[in-house]
Design an enzyme around this catalytic site. Structure first.
Site, PDB file in Angstrom:
ATOM      1  N   GLY A   1      22.733 -37.938 -28.389  1.00 10.22           N
ATOM      2  CA  GLY A   1      22.698 -39.363 -28.686  1.00 10.22           C
ATOM      3  C   GLY A   1      21.521 -40.117 -28.116  1.00 10.22           C
TER       4      GLY A   1
ATOM      5  N   TYR B   1      34.309 -19.799 -17.382  1.00 10.30           N
ATOM      6  CA  TYR B   1      34.966 -21.105 -17.347  1.00 10.30           C
ATOM      7  C   TYR B   1      35.775 -21.183 -16.066  1.00 10.30           C
ATOM      8  CZ  TYR B   1      35.894 -24.836 -20.815  1.00 10.30           C
ATOM      9  OH  TYR B   1      35.901 -25.995 -21.544  1.00 10.30           O
TER      10      TYR B   1
END
Length: 623
Positions: free
Chosen positions: A326, A533
């Site tokens: 963005g 993870y």
């Protein structure tokens, strides 16, 4: 081209998407003219009508306590409406919580930061008849993501800065008009997709004095066309993952891209963060699926004019868009590869005597390039946790399961405090799946593993979507928790896991934290390395600012990851949470190159999210 290919992709429904077909005489492609209506979405425009305002997921789905026992509400997931006595006991044992004494829930927020309004911009936007909202709840929902920090702030206070206006564009052309106006009136734009960011990417910079507009892309969710011959589809960037797969499935196709946030995250968000899915072994990561992307910037539209399967025309500008988070513009349309739905899908699992054996098996599977669609290995702590989430007698209880335990622990010699499990998903042609199954289980046996059944594999896969809800339960009982991930070369996978767990343990002890959990799983395999993870949570007791304490410990864990040869991120992105390490990861030259691109595409810093290291303050200071 076959008659079947020429048949409309929508079976005659002109309100869905359109077929691409080729002229027989010259090979040029044409698109059948049709009005394409928005895709019916599982997530409403007013997100607060269905989703939690201060937690993860659907409002009707959560872990709750009833008569001293944890259960899961709703019927959206397989464990819905089931009591979880083993999980109840596990929670007490690990975190030392009193389930009879929850924290009093906070009332919904009714007071919001005063918006900064650029009246000239607002007037022109309204003249365009765009869908807009100045409502406080609409603004708040788009002013955060789902980091621990985001949700903690919602539970104890309010953000200093949220978007001042929400705009829902309906087309690429509308996005162009909005960006032109923003540049004209010096208004900040922050693109918003599914809102699932775990890097504070959606958070508004607190020191931003200009009007901030959240550009909610959710109404741009059409599948514009489907090319059956070339196996590609053009899709608007606002579509949510579950909607995309549902619509493609109706016509026999899939993207195969299935991140953990699949229910709520958007296509544009996947591209903007370089996302990865659980089945990337068969279908690829988002960069492998991406054929073309269209991004609107303040200085024009960035896109390629060719869509060949591979082209050698200098640097690939798709990779300027991928991972841009963005900071450069807003992604409006994406052309993705699609695949026919696999005729065969099977689940499986393998139990190993210890984590080291499991990692060695995964390494061999990757070396021989026989990975199933998904292969994930959980450590012993997560293995016990997964067993605890069963409503029926678990591996550790019941007559039948008692026999399994006897066989595994006594006859095979596995230690229940060391054993681990790998869950498997196979997809493809029946014969190929059967051959792959045989080979993977053979490799597993070479490293001391034994098949653990289809049911365990399926449960492990489905529970992925439920785990995110657990953190909200923790908030009710003085527990803060979060996940973080990395990618790492194979020869450093085990040492990284060991080092990070050790570092977190040391950090907890130094702060007097006695009840905590640090656990990991290996979720992806590559030729050259793995993805790890971590899940970390602790009972914060009387700490006045537990979120800050967590962030300190995770920062130490991230330092340990980098020191152990791991990456800054595999698929979560950088956002604001990890930007302090960005320069050391890409070099000073890399930062300067990225800032040069930013200066060219967005010289007035209209896309001033502050993510990555875009030099937003320096750019603004030049104006």
């Amino acid at each position: 081209m076959s008659a079947e290919s020429k048949e409309a992709a929508t079976n005659g429904d002109s309100n869905s998407f359109v077929e691409v077909y080729s002229a027989e005489n010259n090979g040029q492609q044409f698109r059948k003219a049709a009005k394409v209506e928005p895709t019916p979405s599982a997530i409403p425009k007013k997100r607060q009508d269905l989703l939690k305002w201060n937690g993860w997921g659907y409002s009707d789905s959560q872990f709750a306590v009833r008569k001293g026992v944890i259960w899961f509400t709703g019927n959206r997931y397989p464990i819905g409406e089931l009591e979880l006595p083993y999980f109840t006991q596990w929670t007490k044992d690990v975190f030392n919580v009193d389930l009879s004494n929850p924290i009093k829930p906070q009332p919904p927020i009714t007071s919001f930061p005063t918006p900064i309004i650029n009246q000239e911009f607002l007037s022109e936007v309204k003249n365009l008849n765009l869908s807009v909202s100045e409502d406080g709840e609409d603004r708040l929902f788009r002013g955060h993501g789902h980091t621990l920090h985001d949700i903690y702030v919602l539970r104890v206070g309010m953000f200093a800065r949220i978007p001042d206006l929400v705009i829902w564009p309906d087309s690429h052309a509308e996005v162009v008009k909005i960006v032109v106006l923003a540049a004209k009136y010096d208004v900040v734009i922050m693109p918003f997709g599914g809102g699932t960011s775990v890097t504070c990417a959606n958070s508004c910079p607190e020191d931003e004095k200009r009007m901030i507009v959240s550009l909610d892309m959710s109404q741009m969710n059409r599948i514009l066309w489907l090319d059956r011959d070339n196996l590609v589809a053009c899709i608007e960037a606002g579509i949510i993952g579950q909607d995309l797969e549902r619509e493609l499935k109706k016509h026999g196709f899939t993207t195969g891209h299935e991140p953990d946030s699949h229910e709520f995250s958007s296509l544009g968000g996947w591209v903007a963060t370089r996302a990865s899915g659980m089945k990337k072994n068969v279908y690829g990561n988002i960069e492998d699926l991406l054929v073309h992307a269209k991004m609107v910037t303040p200085t024009g539209v960035l896109e390629k004019n060719t869509q060949g399967p591979r082209v050698s025309i200098g640097p690939d500008f798709n990779h300027v868009i991928l991972g841009s988070e963005g900071t450069l513009g807003v992604i409006t349309e994406v052309i993705l590869k699609v695949r026919p739905l696999p005729p065969c899908k099977k689940y499986g699992s393998i139990i190993f005597p210890n984590f080291e054996s499991g990692v060695q098996c995964m390494r061999e599977v990757a070396k021989r390039r026989c990975q199933p669609a998904s292969i994930r290995l959980v450590d012993n702590e997560q293995f016990k946790f997964g067993q605890a989430l069963k409503a029926v007698p678990s591996f550790f209880g019941g007559i039948a399961d008692g026999f399994k335990r006897f066989y595994v622990t006594k006859m095979k010699g596995y230690d229940v405090h060391k054993m681990v499990v790998a869950t498997l998903v196979f997809e493809g042609e029946q014969t190929a799946v059967e051959a792959q199954e045989k080979l993977v289980y053979e490799i597993g046996s070479q490293f001391g593993g034994m098949p653990a059944g289809e049911v365990n594999g399926q449960r492990g896969y489905v529970l992925t979507f439920v785990i995110a809800y657990i953190r909200d339960l923790g908030f009710d009982f003085n527990i803060v928790a979060e996940s973080f991930e990395t990618s790492v070369p194979w020869d450093r996978t085990l040492s990284l896991c060991r080092n990070v767990k050790g570092r977190v343990t040391a950090e907890c002890k130094a702060r007097g934290i006695h009840h905590y959990l640090i656990t990991c799983r290996v979720t992806q395999t590559y030729d050259a390395g793995s993805v790890v993870y971590f899940y970390f949570g602790f009972n914060y007791g009387t700490f006045p600012d537990p979120c800050h304490v967590y962030e300190e410990i995770e920062e130490a864990a991230r330092d340990e990851i980098l020191a152990s040869g791991g990456s800054l991120s595999h698929h979560h992105g950088i956002g604001k949470v990890r930007k302090k390490w960005y320069r050391q990861q890409v070099s000073s030259q890399g930062v300067q190159l990225f800032r040069a691109v930013k200066q060219k595409l967005d010289p007035k810093n209209i896309f001033a999210s502050g993510n990555l290291d875009s030099g937003s303050h320096e750019l603004q200071a030049k104006l």
